[in-house]
Design an enzyme around this catalytic site. Structure first.
Site, short mmCIF file in Angstrom:
data_model
loop_
_atom_site.label_atom_id
_atom_site.label_comp_id
_atom_site.label_asym_id
_atom_site.label_seq_id
_atom_site.Cartn_x
_atom_site.Cartn_y
_atom_site.Cartn_z
N ARG A 171 7.84 -0.81 -5.72
CA ARG A 171 8.99 -1.61 -5.29
C ARG A 171 8.83 -3.07 -5.73
NH1 ARG A 171 12.25 -0.49 -0.82
NH2 ARG A 171 12.17 -2.63 -0.11
N ARG A 175 5.98 -9.29 -13.47
CA ARG A 175 6.57 -9.70 -14.74
C ARG A 175 5.83 -10.89 -15.36
NH1 ARG A 175 10.88 -11.69 -11.00
NH2 ARG A 175 11.99 -9.74 -10.79
N ARG A 250 6.30 3.52 10.79
CA ARG A 250 5.75 2.24 11.19
C ARG A 250 6.84 1.51 11.94
NH1 ARG A 250 0.76 1.40 11.73
NH2 ARG A 250 0.87 -0.82 11.18
N ARG A 281 4.57 -11.33 8.11
CA ARG A 281 5.35 -12.40 7.51
C ARG A 281 6.13 -13.19 8.56
NH1 ARG A 281 9.17 -8.25 4.03
NH2 ARG A 281 10.01 -7.17 5.82
N GLU A 301 6.66 -11.19 12.19
CA GLU A 301 6.70 -9.73 12.18
C GLU A 301 5.30 -9.15 12.33
OE1 GLU A 301 8.82 -8.07 8.85
OE2 GLU A 301 10.52 -9.43 9.14
N TYR A 349 12.75 5.68 2.62
CA TYR A 349 12.63 4.23 2.55
C TYR A 349 13.80 3.72 1.70
CZ TYR A 349 9.63 -0.03 2.04
OH TYR A 349 9.08 -1.30 2.07
N ASP A 351 17.07 1.39 0.51
CA ASP A 351 17.69 0.07 0.52
C ASP A 351 19.16 0.23 0.92
OD1 ASP A 351 15.46 -1.37 -0.22
OD2 ASP A 351 15.81 -1.06 -2.36
N1 UDP Z 1 3.37 -5.99 -0.77
C1 UDP Z 1 2.14 -6.62 -0.89
N2 UDP Z 1 2.08 -7.97 -0.71
C2 UDP Z 1 3.16 -8.71 -0.40
C3 UDP Z 1 4.42 -8.07 -0.28
C4 UDP Z 1 4.48 -6.70 -0.46
O1 UDP Z 1 1.15 -6.00 -1.16
O2 UDP Z 1 3.02 -9.93 -0.22
C5 UDP Z 1 3.42 -4.52 -0.96
C6 UDP Z 1 3.17 -3.77 0.34
O3 UDP Z 1 2.43 -2.62 0.01
C7 UDP Z 1 4.56 -3.39 0.78
C8 UDP Z 1 5.27 -3.15 -0.55
O4 UDP Z 1 4.69 -4.11 -1.42
O5 UDP Z 1 4.54 -2.24 1.57
C9 UDP Z 1 6.77 -3.30 -0.48
O6 UDP Z 1 7.07 -4.57 0.07
P1 UDP Z 1 8.54 -5.06 0.40
O7 UDP Z 1 8.43 -6.50 0.74
O8 UDP Z 1 9.45 -4.64 -0.70
O9 UDP Z 1 8.88 -4.23 1.70
P2 UDP Z 1 10.02 -4.45 2.77
O10 UDP Z 1 10.75 -5.70 2.43
O11 UDP Z 1 10.86 -3.22 2.68
O12 UDP Z 1 9.28 -4.57 4.05
#
Ligand code: UDP
Length: 367
Positions: A171, A175, A250, A281, A301, A349, A351
């Site tokens: 996800r 880049r 989760r 976060r 969170e 999961y 979007d």
């Molecule tokens: N992830 C990570 N570090 C970060 C942000 C995300 O390793 O700082 C990884 C982590 O495994 C997470 C996945 O990327 O489960 C997807 O993150 P995303 O932020 O897309 O998840 P969401 O916003 O759906 O919580």
């Protein structure tokens, strides 16, 4: 009004179904056990700021039809998600891009970054990544994995990275340009005035009746629903009373605070990738809408294992859960009058754009 369709869950999936079915002339009853509509995209105003009550939702899609669809219900602003990651006293841009690499290794060019990563990957000797750890290491090398992925992922999922499926990390883009846009999608933004109004409008047709604070099981016990068709957007295992096993999720605990400052962290999303910080976060909601209010609202969170009675957020897509889901989907496939949809009904999961797309497809095949 007798409902031809009972839609369980007034979230995005259920509301799009209701809207589209009503357009086709069907009467729908939408019920939700919560006391508000909009499911997890529910936003509520605090201090003049739209607060995402069940976690930050940033709309992004490459599907033009879906973008046009949501724009009928709200105007979207120009927000581009560019999270920042904090690891101890270091600060990096996300997703992994040249800004991240240059700060991590004091380098400047894509060739230098690629060489760094290639060196680290070669030392590890991973050829075919079998899990999230190997996938992450082969994408970005050891330094980035250790500082920006390992701690965050293990906090979010409560499992070692070596036991998680590789697709979760896919996800996250990687880049070799100086581009901090988290998403690769063509369209992106936050609805001005929040998400709840979108669902209000989706549910505004006269053929739709909404009842809140009602559980489906309770309703079934109290009244005969006859031959109404049911669209169920709750947890599929809960519908069957967990007869074929319990699916794991989760959950997230939000600690929301109003602060007497106009700008707490300078960005909507700041990830704490260090294991020792207990939250994953901090969201500062006003930055989703370029807010100028004198105060601010933040949400920390905390990721936690789900147990019955908590809100389920993320399906845990490992082998055990996939096998369990398969059993439920087989059973569901034999139902004549019940369809399962959305993140919980499908245990995916998803979007938001995919949820809308699925709902539109459902209605097409159904009515
Ligand atoms: N992830 C990570 N570090 C970060 C942000 C995300 O390793 O700082 C990884 C982590 O495994 C997470 C996945 O990327 O489960 C997807 O993150 P995303 O932020 O897309 O998840 P969401 O916003 O759906 O919580």
């Amino acid at each position: 009004m007798t409902a031809e369709y009972i839609i369980v869950g007034a979230g995005l999936f259920g509301s799009v179904c209701a809207c589209e079915l009503a357009k086709k002339g069907h009467n729908c009853l939408v019920i939700d056990r919560r006391d508000h509509i909009a499911g997890n995209i529910y936003t509520r105003e605090m201090e003049g700021i739209q607060v995402h009550q069940y976690g930050a939702h940033i709309f992004h899609t490459s599907d033009r039809e879906i973008w046009e669809y949501v724009n009928r219900f709200a105007d979207f602003n120009q927000y581009i998600n560019s999270p920042v990651a904090v690891y101890r006293d270091e600060l990096y841009n996300l997703p992994f891009n040249m800004n991240t690499f240059s700060k991590m290794w004091k380098i400047r060019t894509p060739a230098e970054a690629k060489q760094r990563i290639a060196m680290q990957v070669a030392e590890l000797g991973i050829t075919e990544p079998k899990n999230l750890e190997e996938q992450a290491l082969s994408l970005v090398g050891t330094d980035i994995y250790e500082k920006l992925i390992k701690g965050y992922t293990e906090k979010q999922w409560g499992r070692p990275c070596s036991e998680l499926p590789a697709f979760i990390i896919r996800r996250l883009p990687c880049r070799f340009t100086y581009d901090n846009n988290y998403f690769n999608d063509r369209y992106q933004g936050i609805p001005i005035g929040g998400y709840t109004q979108i669902v209000e409008k989706l549910l505004s047709d006269d053929r739709i009746q909404v009842k809140l604070g009602i559980d489906f099981k309770q309703m079934q016990a109290e009244q005969d629903i006859g031959d109404a068709k049911v669209i169920y957007t709750g947890c599929i295992d809960e519908y069957y009373d967990y007869a074929l096993g319990t699916l794991e999720y989760r959950s997230v605990r939000f600690e929301t605070e109003v602060l007497d400052t106009d700008n707490y962290q300078g960005n909507a999303v700041v990830n704490y990738t260090d294991r020792d910080v207990p939250y994953t976060r901090i969201i500062e909601h006003k930055h989703f809408e370029f807010g100028q209010q004198p105060k601010t609202v933040i949400s920390r969170e905390y990721s936690q294992e789900w147990s019955k009675g908590m809100e389920p957020y993320y399906p845990v897509n490992d082998e055990r859960n996939q096998a369990c889901l398969k059993r439920y989907l087989e059973k569901a496939g034999k139902e004549k009058n019940v369809w399962f949809g959305g993140r919980l009904g499908q245990y995916r999961y998803y979007d938001m754009d995919k949820v809308i797309r699925e709902a539109l497809n459902y209605v097409k095949t159904m009515a």
